[in-house]
Design an enzyme around this catalytic site. Sequence first.
Site, PDB file in Angstrom:
ATOM      1  N   PHE A   1       5.123   6.142  -0.652  1.00  8.64           N
ATOM      2  CA  PHE A   1       5.402   5.015   0.397  1.00  8.64           C
ATOM      3  C   PHE A   1       4.649   5.375   1.732  1.00  8.64           C
ATOM      4  O   PHE A   1       5.358   4.932   2.847  1.00  8.64           O
ATOM      5  CB  PHE A   1       6.939   4.880   0.435  1.00  8.64           C
ATOM      6  CG  PHE A   1       7.553   4.923  -0.648  1.00  8.64           C
ATOM      7  CD1 PHE A   1       7.669   3.920  -1.595  1.00  8.64           C
ATOM      8  CD2 PHE A   1       8.530   5.925  -1.249  1.00  8.64           C
ATOM      9  CE1 PHE A   1       8.172   3.676  -2.754  1.00  8.64           C
ATOM     10  CE2 PHE A   1       8.970   5.836  -2.370  1.00  8.64           C
ATOM     11  CZ  PHE A   1       8.994   4.627  -3.220  1.00  8.64           C
TER      12      PHE A   1
ATOM     13  N   GLY B   1       1.867  -4.426  -2.702  1.00  6.93           N
ATOM     14  CA  GLY B   1       2.940  -3.503  -2.832  1.00  6.93           C
ATOM     15  C   GLY B   1       3.529  -3.435  -1.382  1.00  6.93           C
ATOM     16  O   GLY B   1       4.782  -3.124  -1.509  1.00  6.93           O
ATOM     17  N   GLU B   2       2.962  -3.745  -0.442  1.00  6.04           N
ATOM     18  CA  GLU B   2       3.543  -3.714   0.903  1.00  6.04           C
ATOM     19  C   GLU B   2       3.739  -4.973   1.194  1.00  6.04           C
ATOM     20  O   GLU B   2       5.064  -4.978   2.175  1.00  6.04           O
ATOM     21  CB  GLU B   2       2.531  -3.257   2.064  1.00  6.04           C
ATOM     22  CG  GLU B   2       1.988  -1.520   1.521  1.00  6.04           C
ATOM     23  CD  GLU B   2       1.270  -0.989   2.681  1.00  6.04           C
ATOM     24  OE1 GLU B   2       0.828  -1.449   3.394  1.00  6.04           O
ATOM     25  OE2 GLU B   2       1.148   0.486   2.527  1.00  6.04           O
TER      26      GLU B   2
ATOM     27  N   GLY C   1       3.365   4.872  -8.761  1.00  6.35           N
ATOM     28  CA  GLY C   1       4.314   3.933  -9.220  1.00  6.35           C
ATOM     29  C   GLY C   1       3.872   2.678  -9.176  1.00  6.35           C
ATOM     30  O   GLY C   1       4.535   1.831  -9.677  1.00  6.35           O
TER      31      GLY C   1
END
Lengths: 197, 736
Positions: free
Chosen positions: B246, B695-696, B473
């Site tokens: 992250f 993803g963000e 991931g």
Amino acid sequence: MVGVSAAAALAVAPSVAGAKPAGTDTPVTAKVSLTVNGQRRELELDLRTSLLDAAREHLHLTGSKKGCDHGQCGACTMIVDGRRINACLTLAVMHQGSEITTIEGLGQPENLHPMQAAFIKHDGYQCGYCTPGQICSGVAVLDEIKAGIPSHVTADLNAPMQVTEAEIRERMSGNICRCGAYSNIVEAMTEVAGRKA
Amino acid sequence: MKFDTPAGRNPIDRLKVVGRPTDRVEGHLKVTGTAPYAYEWHDPRASLAYGVIVGAGIAKGRVSALHLDEAKAAPGVVAVVTHENAGPLGKGAFYVQRFLADPKVDHYHQAVAAVVAETFEQARAAAALVRVDYVSEAGRFDLAAQWDTAPVPPESASGGPPESVVGDFEGAFAAAPVRLDETYTTPDQAHAMMEPHATIASWDGDRLTCHTSIQQMNWGVRDLALTLGIPKNRIRLLSPYIGGGFGGKGTVQADLALAAVAARLVGRPVKVALQRTQMFNATIHRPATIQRIRIGATRDGRITAIGHDSLNGNLPGGRTEPTTASTKPFYAGANRWTRLRLATLDLAEGNAMRAPGEAPGLMALEIAMDEMAERLGMDPVAFRVLNDTQVDPMQGGIPFSTRPFVECLRTGAKRFGWDRRASRPATLRDGRWLVGMGMAGAIRAAKIATSGARVRLDGRGVVTVEVDMTDIGTGSYTIVAQTAAEMMGVGLDRVVARLGDSDFPETPGSGGQQGGPSVTAGVYAACLKLREAVAQRLGFNSDDVAFADGMVRSGNRAVPLGQAAQAGDLVAEDTIEFGDLSKRFAQQTFGAHFAEVGVDADTGEIRVRRMLAVCAAGRIINPKAARSQVIGGMTMGIGAALMERMDVDKRRGFFVNHDLAGYEVPVHADIPHLDAVFVDEVDPTMSPMKAKGVGELGLCGVAPAVANAVYNATGVRVRDYPVTLDKLLDRMPDAA
């Protein structure tokens, strides 16, 4: 000196007779016999070694993960004598003779446990680090429900226990997934529960 | 290959493998616990030692004396690494943090020592015997105290100018008939990935190999070389599996730096993991912000002025959180002003966490939009639709490459049942629950960057791809394999994806949601070269060759792909580079989030009942993994909305709740079924893949959607995240 007193309580004889406190002399070790994934394993362990570190550092079974090392994340979940526990919160010497199932014992890449297969199908994981703990917990949770063990959200203690999404969410809440696969994990477990029933 | 004109039709468009919701190719390893993470590499020949880090007990000052005799004499101890024996240590090019107090202490839990012993238990016990004397200095720990004085920082390499102006903001705002002027705060947040930062370092002469857990291998090699003062070509990093990042594992942290130093000192491999309780103060985090937002509009709801003034704090030289990134391009409005300011704080370093800039920026902006819609008497969806813009209002009006934001809004509103929302807050009850709906828009830059790849074809027809990309991931293994399978006309079972080795061709790694689109484009380029080599080897005219079903066809001839490598493997390598399309088009991803919450009328307890995300991110290479990225972002966004906050002890200068019991992240019981869907689009200006990262985006806009739902349920507006029940209770509607 928790290790020494715990060992004494379980009548494990330290192989090095050490009256001196650990940290100033040779560490106190003990012979520990565990049955891990059906195999008998004999270890000579520092009394301070957690069950998790016994698996990861001594047996090289690294499927059980260390996420916090103090019982806050659930990544280390193993099934010990039929119950899931946080393996980081228990010392290996406290498990003399225990039957231990880790993720490696549930299934292997070519021979998956139905819960492992369901996690793949429903994408119940991302980075994979909490996954072994989620799966061990998931398998044990369905057994707990089948055995009629109630949870905080069980409304009627006298009725047959159901595998509901609320029961799964409540019982699985000791297993953190920071990637946020919860919604998919519930679906994987629901499918496995349905297949069992 | 150079990509400088929008993509036309190419082999990816066949969508035989790409675009399909396939299972993760490495899934069987992850679910069986056989995927090896950094701390888990076992070499029976290696005489491995364990390192445990001792963190500073003060926030600012210096170490005046180290008392190490007891620790050194403890059983099993091999060495104690401190600034006295570590040798000179530099720092990386991305983080400003230093890995060891030398003896200056910059922040709480900065490493003071690393104790190396034969076993973990011995190292941990001896670490507790290290005694340190400090001389403390006064530090600065209060962000709000610097609101009036904090300066505008110099322009950073990545964040753009700290201040930007279009038109006359002050004049237009003053003249606007409907105005909003509110200030919002977002807290310090922790990545709290499940796998702690961990490294096994071993030296072979002057060559260093580290199994570690970092997202950007090229940054890791660069920053470790800078830290140790050795050439980059003597370092090899391996991160094939990473237990979440992250942004928190962008590059070198203390585990990697000190494992390398310790291993050099003791002449043996050393493994080091940060203890969970150290991660919150010893590494980076998303810094707290204070954001003032002003919006002026006409009575019919058209924005005429939008202003955003934002402050965060950091260690000296640290980066500014670019919260205004989303405010600049998101909504129409002729008069605009944004400004970033940076305070100095002596807390751990603030740096990138999933969607830096947009995630905290939208936490403020999208509540402000909700408030503005209410002042205008407009529906929040309709207000956003009205103020949509198809050109970037801050970049001289260049067009967006694609911008189906209105489609996201309308699709979401319909699918979620937005028309059932009560426009007046605190009017809907379900038993003891006050029920409300909220929504927010989402925007996140669609970056793409130079990316290499190597592909190898063997005589069995197996294609092996090598990239230094990481899979944290996100699904990188799977989309790399899908891309190669599509290009070479084989099934996924004929492709092997190898990632996370710094010796492999360089990619941008995992960060800024640019990894997926960049790396697959690099694989596309390398596969084009491999196709040419195959055609040449088989004697085909390369202009007229089809790759499908494991066969290579041209005219009437059809040959199994593997035949091209009968005489030896064929290897092709290429790098995709990008021209100026990102300057000719504003490239962004878009979304709309919808949330329904219940708030207990008596206790103020907040429960999220259901959520929907509608996202637009170009071609979705793997809808299954992409959906997981989005619902994962929604989960993290629920945390940001309702529970996540590192509490600053402003007297001693540290984050108090530095473990997973004190820093609360969402658990199973907090998260309902989550729904996420994608707008069907491709973006040919991005790359031959026509794809953007997602993803963000999945995190952007989630927290304000939940916060707006809480307002709709209760009528209590909270502008200070997280929205916890204590902030509702004294203003809750009369429970009777």
